[in-house]
Scaffold this motif. Structure first.
Motif, short mmCIF file in Angstrom:
data_model
loop_
_atom_site.label_atom_id
_atom_site.label_comp_id
_atom_site.label_asym_id
_atom_site.label_seq_id
_atom_site.Cartn_x
_atom_site.Cartn_y
_atom_site.Cartn_z
N HIS A 159 9.74 14.56 9.26
CA HIS A 159 10.27 13.99 8.01
C HIS A 159 9.25 13.20 7.22
O HIS A 159 9.61 12.46 6.31
CB HIS A 159 11.48 13.10 8.32
N ASP A 160 7.99 13.33 7.56
CA ASP A 160 6.93 12.61 6.87
C ASP A 160 7.22 11.11 6.77
O ASP A 160 7.05 10.48 5.73
CB ASP A 160 6.69 13.21 5.47
N TRP A 210 -7.76 4.45 4.98
CA TRP A 210 -6.74 3.52 4.51
C TRP A 210 -7.25 2.08 4.57
O TRP A 210 -6.87 1.24 3.75
CB TRP A 210 -5.45 3.68 5.32
N PHE A 256 0.83 -1.19 0.00
CA PHE A 256 0.00 0.00 0.00
C PHE A 256 0.87 1.26 0.00
O PHE A 256 0.60 2.22 -0.72
CB PHE A 256 -0.88 -0.05 1.24
N LEU A 257 1.96 1.24 0.77
CA LEU A 257 2.71 2.48 0.99
C LEU A 257 3.98 2.61 0.16
O LEU A 257 4.46 3.72 -0.05
CB LEU A 257 3.10 2.59 2.47
N LEU A 258 4.53 1.49 -0.30
CA LEU A 258 5.87 1.56 -0.90
C LEU A 258 5.85 1.43 -2.41
O LEU A 258 4.99 0.77 -2.98
CB LEU A 258 6.75 0.45 -0.33
N GLU A 259 6.85 2.06 -3.03
CA GLU A 259 7.15 1.84 -4.44
C GLU A 259 8.55 1.26 -4.53
O GLU A 259 9.39 1.55 -3.68
CB GLU A 259 7.13 3.17 -5.18
N PRO A 260 8.82 0.48 -5.60
CA PRO A 260 10.19 -0.02 -5.76
C PRO A 260 11.17 1.15 -5.73
O PRO A 260 10.89 2.20 -6.30
CB PRO A 260 10.17 -0.68 -7.14
N GLY A 261 12.29 0.99 -5.05
CA GLY A 261 13.28 2.06 -4.97
C GLY A 261 13.13 2.94 -3.73
O GLY A 261 14.03 3.68 -3.39
N ASP A 262 11.95 2.88 -3.05
CA ASP A 262 11.79 3.63 -1.81
C ASP A 262 12.80 3.13 -0.77
O ASP A 262 13.33 2.02 -0.89
CB ASP A 262 10.39 3.41 -1.23
N ARG A 297 15.79 10.00 3.31
CA ARG A 297 14.39 10.33 3.17
C ARG A 297 13.52 9.06 3.12
O ARG A 297 12.73 8.87 2.18
CB ARG A 297 14.14 11.16 1.90
N PRO A 298 13.62 8.17 4.11
CA PRO A 298 12.86 6.91 4.07
C PRO A 298 11.36 7.18 4.16
O PRO A 298 10.93 8.18 4.74
CB PRO A 298 13.35 6.14 5.29
N ARG A 299 10.59 6.27 3.57
CA ARG A 299 9.15 6.35 3.59
C ARG A 299 8.58 5.75 4.85
O ARG A 299 7.54 6.17 5.36
CB ARG A 299 8.61 5.58 2.38
#
Lengths: 465, 465
Positions: free
Chosen positions: B273-274, B328, B188-194, B240-242
């Motif tokens: 840092h969101d 969510w 749900f929250l991540l994209e490849p490369g995050d 800048r981690p998610r």
């Protein structure tokens, strides 16, 4: 080579900043490629490179490990509803799942994909449960083994061999359900941006699942003998897809059966274009006699077979499988452990009991007879309403049929829902949205006359609009 | 601006073709970015652009929708073992899962993560099972509702409220297990490369799971009161981690407990840092009194809590949950349906029975006492072998301890395995591979004197090498 003029660079930077301000580009989104933007703004690529570099230096955008430039900040969470083309919620691939699962117990559900509880072997399931409650075994307390229940894998291997799919137990990985089986295979084989072929019409959840994998989904027209092989040849050249996902035995939603000719041609094409195939055998046990299976023709070289027992036995016994090469099994097991830490040994134990004792076989025998009767009955009643089947299925649960007089199936379905009748409008199954007049009927859910009364009312309401 | 010299373009093309021939670049792999290659070969970006364009025209490479250039052909299937740094198989994050799950019944498993079957409420589970076998209910035959068993969600909401996590049933999504819960949240929250932060040391399966999501994983040093907040501040600026994934209550593998001070500072950093946080509460029920929980401090704004009952009740009762914002939840349910088509209503029913009747609470009371005794005993025996605990845990199942004399825990574990003793070497838990001398012990699996006899033999063998 000269440096690009700074006024041009400024104007490119200004263009990007404006799009950001307008939220036409959002945090985490990929910016147009250098070439695309250069063409669009009629400037040189070097100008765009310099503009992007300066925006990156300002922290507005960021380069990501050789994959281009992204808007700084984090991407919004994934919404499946927003991936792919925007659809009317009532023909969204997820709509029918939710409607069927959320429907009140008093609802009639000719549009849902499973059998009514009264068709399932409740007494046998209760007996298996009591047996597990009594037996001195670990399935009640412990994790399953990485590949899954070994006795069950042996049973499944024998069953697949009967269908002509040569497979040893070391080529079978158990999963919690058929959808998880396909999901694992997709994780194993696909990368974001890959292209995947599905049937059009085809099972809607393949679309929903593939959206979660962020791949490009392309539809292959489906014919009464399988996918349209000529169309597929063109799509293979155009899109270089990695994977094709389809049903074996009775196709969902059409009830069609693959011909040996199509199976053979399809496999030749797959080989020539390095295409892999997932064959979902979930309806296999509804067959009176075995239709051609891609996995049988291919010997599990480039075809992966998946299946489960949720349609034939119980949706509550969560057990699916993947049949593929031993070396792929190893890596699929790693993926399964990483993403779900094994599956329920408990459901596997129940299924094993039912297979071993022959209760499952006896249940199937009676089920096929009942389904054949329900199929005849349903076709008759549909024709009374002038709803025409696309073909008369040889068996299985589904009839794919066209509404009369240009009626829109989504409109009819909306009207029916108000009447507590859950239908399955055709475009839910159609990537090209070309099945506007079609509905899928589940014959086992069509035995109450109230289904056709409600359907008739909904058709009349949709007419007047 | 002049055109790049054609000899330079040719030499770039030659360079790429050579790397392809040497399989240094394989089908499906992304080519270096234009900028990278230009720097590397000391040519202009325009030269590289033209070389890439020509190679694409030749069909050797392909541009992919604005994300750069790729080697034509398909990527090889995903191997989790090949993602991330190459590791000795015996300290691979998947190794310990496989060893524990595959071990023979006669093996001793002080390194495994769960309780021995004899510690679990077998009789109560059998009773719940018999009750389901008798009751006239649909959990035996039908799919569960999209969010999961509503009675169970109410029970869970009440339990979370007791821990100070304010949550309504509409904020709870049931899953098949805790790992699936985390996997869904990652999808749900991540994209490849995050970029994602995990504790170092931390639960090894978070690493394995994140490999499957193709994200960059960065370790935060873990202290006896939680993650090192100063180190985290630096990492937040750098990467800048998610997302940050951690355990609440007793930390795995250290048994440490978060202090209110660290919890508060961490949440302030996360806000600035969101950063989103997944808090895995799987060990929460082992607590005598509630430790601070990030989800309680934060009110489920940017912290998502997940949990399950596989450690406290039975690994076979497959039921986990996600607690997050209602909006969510909706989208997580869509993702769950798309990727697993709902979960087992059956396990949910069993768990509901055990919670409702208080059997689970009574089981936990006795479990905590037994664990406290086993903890005392284990610490004593470890000290006899001069193995020093990193801290004395207040409860839970794990002790994180350092071997004497610079012994390598991977070597000791290999020697022990030959003796049918499954240990958990420290570097399995350490992204930075800085826990060479550590082992994780499960106190409930340490009650046989054979564990320490085998351990002593393995330490001696590892010495002599």
């Amino acid at each position: 080579m000269g440096r690009p003029k700074s006024t041009r660079v400024d104007s490119v930077m200004h263009h990007v900043r404006e799009r950001l301000a307008a939220r036409a580009l959002v945090p985490g989104e990929r910016l147009p490629s250098i070439r695309q933007l250069a063409e669009q703004l009629a400037v040189s690529k070097t100008t765009v490179v310099e503009a992007y570099d300066r925006l990156a230096a300002d922290g507005v955008i960021a380069a990501r490990r050789g994959s281009g430039f992204y808007v700084a900040g984090h991407a919004p969470p994934l919404s499946l509803a927003d991936v792919g083309p925007a659809l009317d919620r009532s023909i969204d691939p997820l709509w029918i799942s939710r409607q069927s699962l959320e429907a009140a117990d008093t609802s009639l559900k000719p549009g849902c994909g499973w059998l009514p509880p009264s068709w399932l072997p409740e007494e046998e399931l209760r007996r298996a449960l009591r047996q597990i409650a009594r037996a001195p075994q670990s399935s009640l307390l412990e994790y399953g083994r990485p590949y899954g229940h070994s006795g069950l894998r042996e049973q499944l291997a024998r069953r697949l061999a009967d269908y002509g799919v040569p497979v040893g137990p070391q080529q079978l990985v158990l999963t919690d359900n058929g959808t998880q089986a396909i999901d694992l295979v997709c994780r194993f084989l696909l990368e974001p941006g890959d292209c995947v072929l599905v049937d059009d019409p085809g099972y809607f959840n393949f679309q929903a699942l593939l959206r979660a994998h962020r791949v490009q989904v392309v539809g292959v027209p489906y014919t009464p003998t399988g996918p349209d092989v000529a169309a597929m040849a063109t799509l293979l050249d155009q899109h270089r897809p990695r994977l094709y996902i389809t049903n074996s035995a009775f196709h969902n939603p059409t009830g069609a059966v693959l011909s040996p000719l199509v199976a053979h041609r399809l496999l030749k094409l797959a080989e020539a274009h390095d295409l892999l195939i997932v064959e979902d055998d979930i309806f296999g046990d509804f067959e009176h006699e075995s239709a051609p299976r891609l996995s049988a023709f291919d010997g599990l070289e480039r075809v992966i077979q998946v299946g489960s027992f949720s349609k034939t036995l119980s949706a509550s016994v969560r057990c699916g499988y993947i049949a593929t090469k031993p070396e792929w099994c190893e890596r699929l097991v790693d993926l399964k452990l990483a993403t779900s830490f094994g599956n329920s040994p408990f459901s596997a134990e129940m299924l094993y009991e039912l297979l071993r004792k022959g209760s499952y076989r006896r249940h199937l025998d009676s089920l096929r007879g009942r389904l054949a009767d329900a199929m005849g009955e349903t076709l008759l009643r549909l024709r009374t309403l002038d709803i025409q089947p696309w073909l008369e299925p040889r068996g299985g649960v589904f009839v794919w049929a066209c509404l009369p007089g240009g009626l829109d199936a989504a409109e009819v379905s909306r009207a029916a829902l108000a009447d507590n009748l859950v239908l399955a409008p055709g475009n839910v199954f159609s990537l090209s949205q070309s099945a506007t007049g079609y509905l899928r009927f589940n014959v086992a859910q069509c035995l109450s006359p109230r289904v056709f009364e409600g359907l008739e009312r909904a058709m009349r309401k949709a007419c007047v609009r």
